[in-house]
Design a protein around this motif. Structure first.
Motif, short mmCIF file in Angstrom:
data_model
loop_
_atom_site.label_atom_id
_atom_site.label_comp_id
_atom_site.label_asym_id
_atom_site.label_seq_id
_atom_site.Cartn_x
_atom_site.Cartn_y
_atom_site.Cartn_z
N GLY A 30 6.22 -34.48 -35.75
CA GLY A 30 5.79 -35.69 -36.38
C GLY A 30 4.16 -35.90 -36.20
O GLY A 30 3.74 -35.17 -35.73
N LEU A 31 3.96 -37.00 -36.93
CA LEU A 31 2.38 -37.28 -36.76
C LEU A 31 2.24 -38.76 -36.46
O LEU A 31 3.08 -39.65 -36.87
CB LEU A 31 1.80 -36.81 -38.41
CG LEU A 31 1.84 -35.60 -38.56
CD1 LEU A 31 1.48 -35.31 -40.12
CD2 LEU A 31 0.82 -34.54 -38.01
N THR A 32 0.97 -39.06 -35.98
CA THR A 32 0.66 -40.36 -35.93
C THR A 32 0.02 -41.00 -37.10
O THR A 32 -0.25 -40.19 -38.10
CB THR A 32 -0.25 -40.39 -34.74
OG1 THR A 32 -1.77 -39.94 -35.22
CG2 THR A 32 0.09 -40.07 -33.58
N MET A 33 -0.04 -42.33 -37.17
CA MET A 33 -0.76 -42.93 -38.30
C MET A 33 -2.12 -42.19 -38.71
O MET A 33 -2.22 -41.86 -39.96
CB MET A 33 -0.88 -44.33 -38.23
CG MET A 33 -1.61 -45.10 -39.22
SD MET A 33 -1.04 -45.23 -40.81
CE MET A 33 -0.06 -46.51 -40.60
N ALA A 34 -2.98 -42.07 -37.62
CA ALA A 34 -4.06 -41.55 -37.90
C ALA A 34 -4.02 -40.15 -38.32
O ALA A 34 -4.90 -39.84 -39.03
CB ALA A 34 -4.81 -41.78 -36.54
N GLU A 35 -3.29 -39.37 -37.96
CA GLU A 35 -3.19 -37.99 -38.52
C GLU A 35 -2.60 -37.89 -39.87
O GLU A 35 -3.19 -36.82 -40.46
CB GLU A 35 -2.20 -37.14 -37.44
CG GLU A 35 -2.62 -36.92 -35.90
CD GLU A 35 -1.65 -36.57 -35.16
OE1 GLU A 35 -1.84 -35.88 -34.09
OE2 GLU A 35 -0.57 -36.64 -35.37
N ILE A 36 -1.74 -38.89 -40.05
CA ILE A 36 -1.30 -38.84 -41.63
C ILE A 36 -2.37 -39.05 -42.54
O ILE A 36 -2.60 -38.63 -43.40
CB ILE A 36 -0.22 -39.83 -41.82
CG1 ILE A 36 1.06 -39.30 -41.06
CG2 ILE A 36 0.19 -39.89 -43.32
CD1 ILE A 36 2.31 -40.46 -41.04
N CYS A 37 -3.33 -40.25 -41.83
CA CYS A 37 -4.35 -40.80 -42.75
C CYS A 37 -5.44 -39.72 -42.87
O CYS A 37 -6.00 -39.30 -44.06
CB CYS A 37 -5.15 -41.82 -42.07
SG CYS A 37 -4.25 -43.38 -42.20
N ARG A 38 -5.75 -38.79 -41.96
CA ARG A 38 -6.56 -37.55 -42.17
C ARG A 38 -6.00 -36.53 -42.91
O ARG A 38 -7.00 -35.90 -43.73
CB ARG A 38 -7.08 -37.11 -40.58
CG ARG A 38 -8.10 -37.88 -39.78
CD ARG A 38 -8.38 -37.01 -38.64
NE ARG A 38 -7.46 -36.48 -37.76
CZ ARG A 38 -6.79 -37.27 -36.56
NH1 ARG A 38 -7.54 -38.63 -36.57
NH2 ARG A 38 -6.02 -36.95 -35.86
N LEU A 71 10.38 -37.14 -40.36
CA LEU A 71 11.52 -37.22 -41.47
C LEU A 71 12.68 -38.18 -41.16
O LEU A 71 12.96 -38.00 -39.90
CB LEU A 71 11.67 -36.13 -42.00
CG LEU A 71 10.56 -35.30 -43.01
CD1 LEU A 71 11.03 -34.18 -43.38
CD2 LEU A 71 9.98 -36.28 -43.98
N GLY A 72 13.12 -39.00 -41.78
CA GLY A 72 14.23 -39.62 -41.54
C GLY A 72 15.52 -39.28 -42.15
O GLY A 72 15.57 -38.11 -42.86
#
Length: 255
Positions: A30-38, A71-72
């Motif tokens: 998974g990814l954190t919000m910051a990682e997704i934004c980057r 992913l869900g």
């Protein structure tokens, strides 16, 4: 329509939903919000409401402890609908049938879902065996052979967060401590095999192998057999045929 024209007609929010799903599908753990934004080169203000909506609809999951998105279940179910129409599940079941023909025992396929093993395919043998798991069911990772191989790609800290304590004990032979579990996961990394030694069901054992897709352990294939049929010779045969099944599938899944 030219490529440039098509780009200008894309709906930005819809494209970001697709980009989020694609990015998470390629991120192990998974990814954190910051990682997704980057990764998407997008501001938090535009992604947060999209992520929130997707999480509410179970297309992605959010773990408050790790602050990571994955992913869900509904994304998995969408993929499964494709797989049932002749996608990746057919690749696995074809290989699993060869495995079952060779060892004359039942084989199952599992993946991680919400920190548990979700069983997504099964090929039965003519030999009777008592199973707690069936397609669509989930079981714990700490006492199943598939669970242990699915954790073999994770760090010890990730495993601790995933499993938590105390460990679930369906039978008296299930592992009791995190140190025991980590020791067995380390064994998977060294040998390539994970074991359920009557930990899920009394009198029933399981051997599993991890299957990599795009460089990450994404699936586990197992063979389940009553303990009285698991001689040293049978165990050696099962491990040999599991390795062949794993290699057949990974050749197809290789990017």
């Amino acid at each position: 329509m030219a490529t440039g024209d098509r780009k200008t007609t894309q709906h930005r929010s819809t494209q970001r939903v697709l980009d989020i799903l694609t990015t998470l599908s390629e991120a192990d753990g998974g990814l954190t919000m910051a990682e997704i934004c980057r990764a998407l080169e997008a501001p938090k203000s535009s992604l947060f409401p999209i992520l929130h909506t997707m999480a509410d609809a179970n297309f992605i999951d959010y773990d408050a402890d790790t602050t990571r998105y994955t992913l869900g279940l509904r994304s998995f179910l969408l993929a499964s609908s494709y797989e049932r129409a002749g996608g990746i599940i057919d690749i696995f079941t074809s290989s699993m049938r060869e495995l079952v023909d060779a060892v004359d025992e039942t084989s199952q396929l599992g993946t991680l879902d919400h920190g548990r093993v979700l069983y997504i395919a099964k090929v039965d043998s003519a030999q009777p065996v008592q199973l707690k798991s069936n397609i669509g069911m989930t079981l714990g990772v700490s006492y199943t052979a598939i669970g242990k191989v699915l954790m073999s790609d994770k760090t010890d800290d990730e495993i601790k967060r995933l499993v938590g304590e105390p460990l679930t004990q369906p039978t008296p032979k299930a592992l009791t401590t995190m140190d025991d579990l980590l020791r067995e996961v380390h064994e998977v990394r060294e040998t390539g095999f994970g074991y359920d030694r009557e930990e899920t069901t009394p009198g029933v054992q399981c051997i599993a192998v991890p299957v990599r897709s795009h460089g990450h352990v994404t699936y586990g294939i197992s063979v389940t057999t009553p303990s009285y049929r698991l001689t040293d010779e049978k165990a050696a045969l099962i491990k040999s045929e599991l390795t062949k099944a794993k290699e057949r599938v990974e050749r197809v899944l290789a990017p």
